[in-house]
Scaffold this active site. Structure first.
Site, PDB file in Angstrom:
ATOM      1  CB  CYS A 317      40.625   3.956 -34.755  1.00 16.80           C
ATOM      2  SG  CYS A 317      40.199   4.251 -33.027  1.00 16.80           S
ATOM      3  CG  HIS A 735      35.972   3.643 -33.967  1.00 11.65           C
ATOM      4  ND1 HIS A 735      37.118   2.895 -34.091  1.00 11.65           N
ATOM      5  CD2 HIS A 735      35.454   3.740 -35.217  1.00 11.65           C
ATOM      6  CE1 HIS A 735      37.278   2.545 -35.354  1.00 11.65           C
ATOM      7  NE2 HIS A 735      36.279   3.054 -36.063  1.00 11.65           N
TER       8      HIS A 735
END
Length: 774
Positions: A317, A735
């Protein structure tokens, strides 16, 4: 009758190490699950699409002269006879790796052999030789899977401490001995010392979870390094083994014997806790940006051109979020989409390893909208598959010790790495899109005794700024919000330099140093730092930033250079130690200083880790905190080989080294002259001066200011174009997502989920991309 090319072909089946591109086209994201499938070259195993407009399979055949391909279409089937292997005993753990599932019970492959020269098609059974090679291609591990396994796989080996473990006299550990940590009441994440039988809790994690460090404390007191994690021991003799002496995961080949010394029978053990690898992977899956609004409504998904998501490849990510922001910039779209639209027609390199092929593939995939079509799930909710940037990730991270792995990385560090990689690849081009980020900073230094000044200009492509941390009243972990301009104020504020060797006073004095902008870029990339060290553990601070609603006005941060009445400090003598100090990345120094380290320690760490970024340097500092020379002055390099070379000019070997990289002897000579005959710095100089032909004019010999990048003409008004956000307690877990401003609205790119978001968390950004307004 089969064609002559099939009958006369010399075909070699792929080996276990051959790259077979059977999942998707190497030059676009059409794949084997599409209606036309993928053509895999039977000579070099390149994958090509059959699209009538792009026709990458046909182009590959024409450029290489390879006539034969096998078309592969994969069709999903349901196999009710799939055996349940849940009860099978686990294999003995010798590596951390992804376990490949057998695709055959899940998919059916439809194949057709095509000869592009004869424009004919045949079944693979046309000849035994053809049948064998097609089967070998179908059964091979695809290039994508090879890259994935290689990146994930971490071989765990024994070490001298596990092989030569010396244990105390045997004794039977009772239930109460194994109930909780010997030094506290924690009863999970417990580590048994195999040398003496002590039970200690694990490391304290960034977010306060984990343990209380009692296993490490025991190691520091006794030197007993080899530990096994209770709860991970299986009847097959597998377990998490950690050696604190090596500070790494290890294998204990005699685990059953070593456990028996403490009365633990391996055959009776049952795994009850997750392994370290399982916990690491699980931690990264916990964080997810909300896909609903505050009133509970689902965010509106977006599809079509410019709204293509990127599949998460496993801890990727950080890369996806940066790419979404970068490819919203006009210069990147122009260079890698429009300008390279016809590149595939003439490229003679292997497409999967061609920088321009892969960047055009990525740009086309993100921008075209071809792979951003709505699909309905079982609940009637629309979603998109997005594209998997596996080939690009493998190429851009090739041979890099961090970005070639599947470990979570820092998005800001990846942005810097990506820019440097592009600059190197585009050094012969006049269309380097990263020039949009480039500008000069102006450093001003004033001696506190004689008041004379020195101005220095440094080229950079981004800045990292400290976010002031002010705890709210009566709170231990809540912070007051900070205005965006306060962050920039900390960047330009004066700082005191103790022990400055003034060339005018000829003695050590106290100086004042500050940094401002000398020019401004088209796209300003800014990283707000929100980290602090608590008991030497880096923690992320949740400090909201109040971002201005209108244009961001930056005129007051422009440096003005030498002012009337200011006297310049004389040039430093070549024998002055400070003049021979190597150059450093100021962003790296700023990040490390913000963590509480002295500038001298920061520079020493960067030197000893090869200038590979703040994160690696920080780890080095933690490992060398007790070194007796940690705070000694940096060694002068005036007697080094580089300095000797500098005094006599660049050597033939240095010039030849740079010539082998594609530069002329004239360019190499000038680059070495500009960098004090340091070959590595000379290479960086060449990549950052692609238009310089190496002519040594008077300006170059005198070391005058390099060509101007950015612009110094006000006004400097910026508007937020995109930003990267992060959820998690550390940049190495959690994330990343990107929010991009498109067509008058903010769009969230959360891996392959793309949706309009009415209230983007601008104040939580980890990386800002600001576009200058005309």
């Amino acid at each position: 009758m089969v064609c002559s090319h099939i009958e006369n072909a010399t075909l070699t089946p792929p080996s276990a190490f051959t790259q077979v591109y059977k999942d998707e086209c190497t030059q676009c994201f059409d794949n084997q699950d599409g209606p036309e499938g993928i053509d895999v070259c039977l000579t070099c195993f390149n994958g090509g699409c059959l699209d009538k407009d792009r026709h990458h399979a046909l182009t590959h055949s024409q450029l290489t002269g390879h006539p034969l391909t096998v078309n592969i279409r994969r069709i999903t089937v349901i196999n009710p006879n799939k055996r349940n292997n849940d009860d099978a005993p686990p294999q003995k753990i010798s590596k951390i790796a992804i376990v490949m599932e057998n695709e055959e019970p899940t998919y059916e492959f439809v194949t057709t052999v095509r000869c592009y020269t004869c424009s004919t098609e045949e079944a693979k059974e046309a000849t035994p030789k053809l049948d064998a090679i097609v089967d070998a291609v179908i059964n091979s591990l695809s290039s994508a899977k090879q890259s994935e396994v290689k990146a994930w796989e971490e071989v765990i080996t024994p070490c001298e401490h596990t092989l030569c473990l010396v244990q105390d006299e045997p004794k039977q550990l009772q239930g109460q001995d194994l109930a909780h940590c010997a030094d506290c009441e924690l009863n999970q994440n417990l580590w048994l010392c195999l040398a003496c039988g002590n039970l200690g809790c694990g490391r304290k994690q960034y977010d306060g979870s984990g343990g209380n460090n009692h296993a490490i404390d025991h190691f520091e007191k006794t030197g007993h390094g080899v530990n096994v994690k209770l709860g991970t021991i299986t009847a097959e003799g597998t377990a998490d083994i950690y050696c604190y002496s090596c500070d790494d995961a290890r294998v204990d080949e005699n685990l059953a014997t070593h456990l028996a010394n403490w009365g633990i029978n391996v055959a009776q053990q049952l795994k009850t806790e997750k392994s370290m690898t399982e916990l690491q992977l699980e931690q990264n899956m916990k964080f997810d940006f909300s896909m609903t609004t505050e009133d509970g409504k689902q965010l509106e998904p977006k599809f079509g051109a410019g709204y293509t998501g990127l599949k998460n490849l496993g801890n990727s990510c950080y890369m996806a979020s940066v790419l979404q922001s970068v490819f919203n910039i006009e210069q990147f779209q122009s260079r890698y989409n429009q300008q390279l639209a016809e590149h595939a027609l003439t490229c003679t390199l292997e497409a999967a390893n061609c920088w321009h092929c892969q960047l055009h593939k990525l740009a086309d995939g993100l921008i075209s909208g071809r792979y951003s079509q709505p699909i309905l799930n079982n609940d009637g909710v629309q979603y998109q598959d997005g594209i998997a940037p596996g080939m690009f990730k493998a190429l851009v991270g090739k041979n890099h010790q961090e970005f070639s792995t599947m470990r979570q990385q820092d998005a800001f560090e990846f942005f810097q790495f990506l820019c440097k990689s592009i600059q190197q690849k585009e050094h012969t081009s006049k269309n380097d899109p990263t020039k949009a980020f480039d500008f000069f900073t102006e450093q001003r230094l004033q001696c506190g005794k004689c008041k004379k000044v020195r101005y220095q200009k440094d080229q950079t492509s981004c800045i990292s700024v400290e976010v002031p941390a002010r705890l709210k009243e009566n709170s231990e972990n809540e912070y007051e919000s900070v205005d965006f301009t306060e962050c920039l104020d900390t960047f330009v504020r004066e700082e005191t330099v103790e022990g400055y060797q003034c060339p005018n006073c000829n003695e050590k004095t106290t100086a004042q140093r500050s940094v401002k902008f000398s020019t401004f870029p088209e796209i300003l990339v800014l990283n707000p730092r929100r980290f602090a060290f608590v008991n030497w553990v880096p923690q992320k601070l949740n400090i909201p930033i109040n971002f201005p609603e209108g244009p961001v006005q930056l005129d007051r941060y422009l440096g003005l250079g030498q002012q009337p009445g200011e006297e310049l400090l004389p040039d430093e003598s070549p024998s002055t130690p400070s003049s021979s100090e190597p150059s450093f990345n100021q962003n790296d120094i700023d990040q490390l200083k913000a963590m509480g380290f002295s500038e001298n320690r920061c520079k020493r760490a960067l030197l000893n880790t090869g200038h590979n970024g703040a994160d690696i340097a920080m780890n080095w500092m933690f490992e060398h905190m007790e070194d007796s020379d940690i705070d000694d002055p940096l060694p002068a390099t005036t007697t080094s080989a580089n300095s000797v070379t500098a005094s006599s000019g660049p050597s033939e070997d240095q010039i030849l080294t740079l010539q082998e990289m594609g530069f002329s002897a004239q360019q190499a000579t000038k680059a070495l002259h500009e960098t004090n005959c340091d070959t590595e710095r000379a290479l960086d100089w060449l990549f950052s001066h692609p238009d310089d032909n190496g002519e040594m004019n008077e300006q170059a010999v005198s070391g005058a200011t390099p060509e101007i990048v950015g612009d110094a003409t006000p006004p400097f008004n910026y508007k937020l174009d995109s930003f990267v956000s992060h959820k998690g307690t550390s940049v190495h877990c959690g994330h990343y997502v990107s929010h991009v401003y498109k067509n008058g609205e903010w769009v969230l790119f959360n891996d392959n989920k793309v949706a309009v978001t009415p209230n983007p968390p601008i104040g939580e950004a980890y990386l800002y991309f600001l576009k200058r307004q005309q």
